[in-house]
Design a protein around this motif. Sequence first.
Motif, mmCIF file in Angstrom:
data_model
loop_
_atom_site.group_PDB
_atom_site.id
_atom_site.type_symbol
_atom_site.label_atom_id
_atom_site.label_comp_id
_atom_site.label_asym_id
_atom_site.label_seq_id
_atom_site.Cartn_x
_atom_site.Cartn_y
_atom_site.Cartn_z
ATOM 1 N N UNK A 1 0.723 25.362 -42.086
ATOM 2 C CA UNK A 1 1.356 25.088 -41.222
ATOM 3 C C UNK A 1 1.424 22.937 -40.685
ATOM 4 N N UNK A 2 2.441 22.625 -40.195
ATOM 5 C CA UNK A 2 3.002 20.769 -39.691
ATOM 6 C C UNK A 2 2.073 20.415 -38.960
ATOM 7 N N UNK A 3 1.683 19.309 -39.269
ATOM 8 C CA UNK A 3 1.004 19.065 -37.794
ATOM 9 C C UNK A 3 2.053 18.286 -36.724
ATOM 10 N N UNK B 1 -8.877 21.496 -36.835
ATOM 11 C CA UNK B 1 -8.767 22.524 -38.250
ATOM 12 C C UNK B 1 -8.350 23.282 -37.719
ATOM 13 N N UNK B 2 -6.637 23.460 -37.566
ATOM 14 C CA UNK B 2 -6.289 24.078 -37.549
ATOM 15 C C UNK B 2 -4.588 24.207 -35.800
ATOM 16 N N UNK B 3 -3.700 24.871 -36.880
ATOM 17 C CA UNK B 3 -2.557 24.300 -35.881
ATOM 18 C C UNK B 3 -2.439 24.665 -34.425
ATOM 19 N N UNK B 4 -3.471 26.105 -33.722
ATOM 20 C CA UNK B 4 -3.071 26.076 -32.864
ATOM 21 C C UNK B 4 -4.243 25.385 -32.398
ATOM 22 N N UNK C 1 6.442 29.258 -31.354
ATOM 23 C CA UNK C 1 6.992 29.758 -32.848
ATOM 24 C C UNK C 1 5.887 29.455 -33.635
ATOM 25 N N UNK C 2 5.647 28.289 -33.682
ATOM 26 C CA UNK C 2 4.774 27.989 -35.100
ATOM 27 C C UNK C 2 4.305 28.574 -34.995
ATOM 28 N N UNK C 3 2.774 28.723 -33.474
ATOM 29 C CA UNK C 3 2.046 29.508 -33.087
ATOM 30 C C UNK C 3 2.188 31.154 -32.991
ATOM 31 N N UNK C 4 3.053 31.859 -33.394
ATOM 32 C CA UNK C 4 3.418 32.985 -33.886
ATOM 33 C C UNK C 4 3.688 32.750 -35.144
ATOM 34 N N UNK C 5 4.039 32.461 -36.360
ATOM 35 C CA UNK C 5 3.727 32.423 -37.590
ATOM 36 C C UNK C 5 2.365 31.716 -38.253
ATOM 37 N N UNK C 6 2.061 31.525 -37.316
ATOM 38 C CA UNK C 6 0.403 31.049 -37.934
ATOM 39 C C UNK C 6 -0.656 32.086 -37.946
ATOM 40 N N UNK C 7 -0.082 32.247 -36.310
ATOM 41 C CA UNK C 7 -1.410 33.886 -35.996
ATOM 42 C C UNK C 7 -0.506 35.695 -36.855
ATOM 43 N N UNK C 8 0.047 35.240 -36.762
ATOM 44 C CA UNK C 8 1.133 36.423 -37.273
ATOM 45 C C UNK C 8 1.048 37.131 -39.480
ATOM 46 N N UNK C 9 0.871 35.506 -39.600
ATOM 47 C CA UNK C 9 1.075 35.400 -41.750
ATOM 48 C C UNK C 9 -0.535 34.826 -41.541
ATOM 49 N N UNK C 10 -1.375 34.867 -40.941
ATOM 50 C CA UNK C 10 -2.806 34.675 -41.283
ATOM 51 C C UNK C 10 -2.663 32.844 -41.639
ATOM 52 N N UNK C 11 -1.922 31.960 -41.209
ATOM 53 C CA UNK C 11 -1.733 30.648 -41.149
ATOM 54 C C UNK C 11 -2.209 29.455 -41.308
ATOM 55 N N UNK C 12 -3.401 30.364 -39.818
ATOM 56 C CA UNK C 12 -3.508 28.898 -38.123
ATOM 57 C C UNK C 12 -4.021 27.771 -39.689
#
Length: 417
Positions: A141-143, A172-175, A401-412
């Motif tokens: 996930x990007x800064x 510590x995470x994108x969110x 969109x990035x928040x959803x990508x992070x949550x739905x794909x365990x990438x946060x």
Amino acid sequence: MKIQKVLAAEVLDSRGTPTVGATVVLSDGSIGVANAPSGASTGKFEAHEKRDGDKRRYHGKGVQKAVQSVTETIAPVLENIRKVTVGEIDRIMIELDNTKNKEKLGANAMLAVSLAAAKALAMHYRQPLFRFLGGANAQKMPVPMMNILNGGAHAANNIDIQEFMIMPVGAKSFSEAVRMGSEIYHTLGGILKSRSLAVSVGDEGGFAPDLASDEAAIEVILEAIAAAGYTTDEVQIALDAASSEWASGDGYRLPKRGTQYSAAQLISYWEKLCEKYPIRSIEDPLGEEDFPAWTTLTERLGKKVMLVGDDLFVTNPVRIREGIERRAANALLVKPNQIGTLTETLTAIALARDNGMKTILSHRSGETEDTSIADIAVAVNAGYIKSGAPCRSDRTAKYNRLLRIAQENDLDGNYGG
């Protein structure tokens, strides 16, 4: 599988100016929809944005001719191809255009089709766009580089630097990074309001007050960071000077304050600013044709600060190679509409990365609800993304969109900060 239909329409961007929207329908019913963005401060070497020039419509900024490029030239060919891949679609469009700078079809027409086709193919393969483009390697996930105070061509105020951004590098995470950015943004608004300063926003959602100096803009942002409960180890500053807009003769002239600089004086100015403030990144600190000065600045500041080429490189591999050879800049700003197709965008990113340059996916000041750059940022594991302030739906669409990508794909937690 075949392409059943390629459609295009004149739609509006975030400034109420027309842009090209495209829809690609595959024979299995998969659909991709995408819109081309548009810039306000554009580089001299960007691919051609096709506009009508008819003053009777949209003050000459209509895109009916670009839409016509899609419906009359691109669509009939794509609807008959046998090999449906992003690379093949982009190759065909480049051949149909057959100009150096996308002047025949228009980069806005070509990019809208390129992105829509990629989205349709992703749907066909039942994958999100980032996974379709990046495969299993798409994990980071990007800064976010949030533009919270606007100047330059993006605001009607007295600030010459175009963008003042915050980078939550200590999250510590994108969110958490999005939350930190939002809190600082609202804290800044409160500070400005308490001083009876303007809290109206510029093109990219940042506040646009008149201030005593550009340094005063940095200082009020640092005040907001502290007031929101964060340190400059956790949240640092990024600037976009857009200094190609300042080029004047053999030097530079700030258009709003009238200050004159030689290239050497402007380099010294950036050095002093970086000594005084926690600045992590400066975009376009020098003009798009001033390669010698870029080389000097990179020698002096390149080990401490990201020196980002936007107008300098315009996401064009030819210009990027020149920068690499000259040791000018150490980071690439990626704007797909500067080059015109997704394939060429990915080529530019790979070239920069293979030569040790950092990459930042970026919006334009004229945006839409399209979220393609968010998926591309994750697909290529870009370290950073510019999508404006945490304000205005054309900007927050990308963060959401990035928040959803992070949550739905365990990438946060796979965060680049």
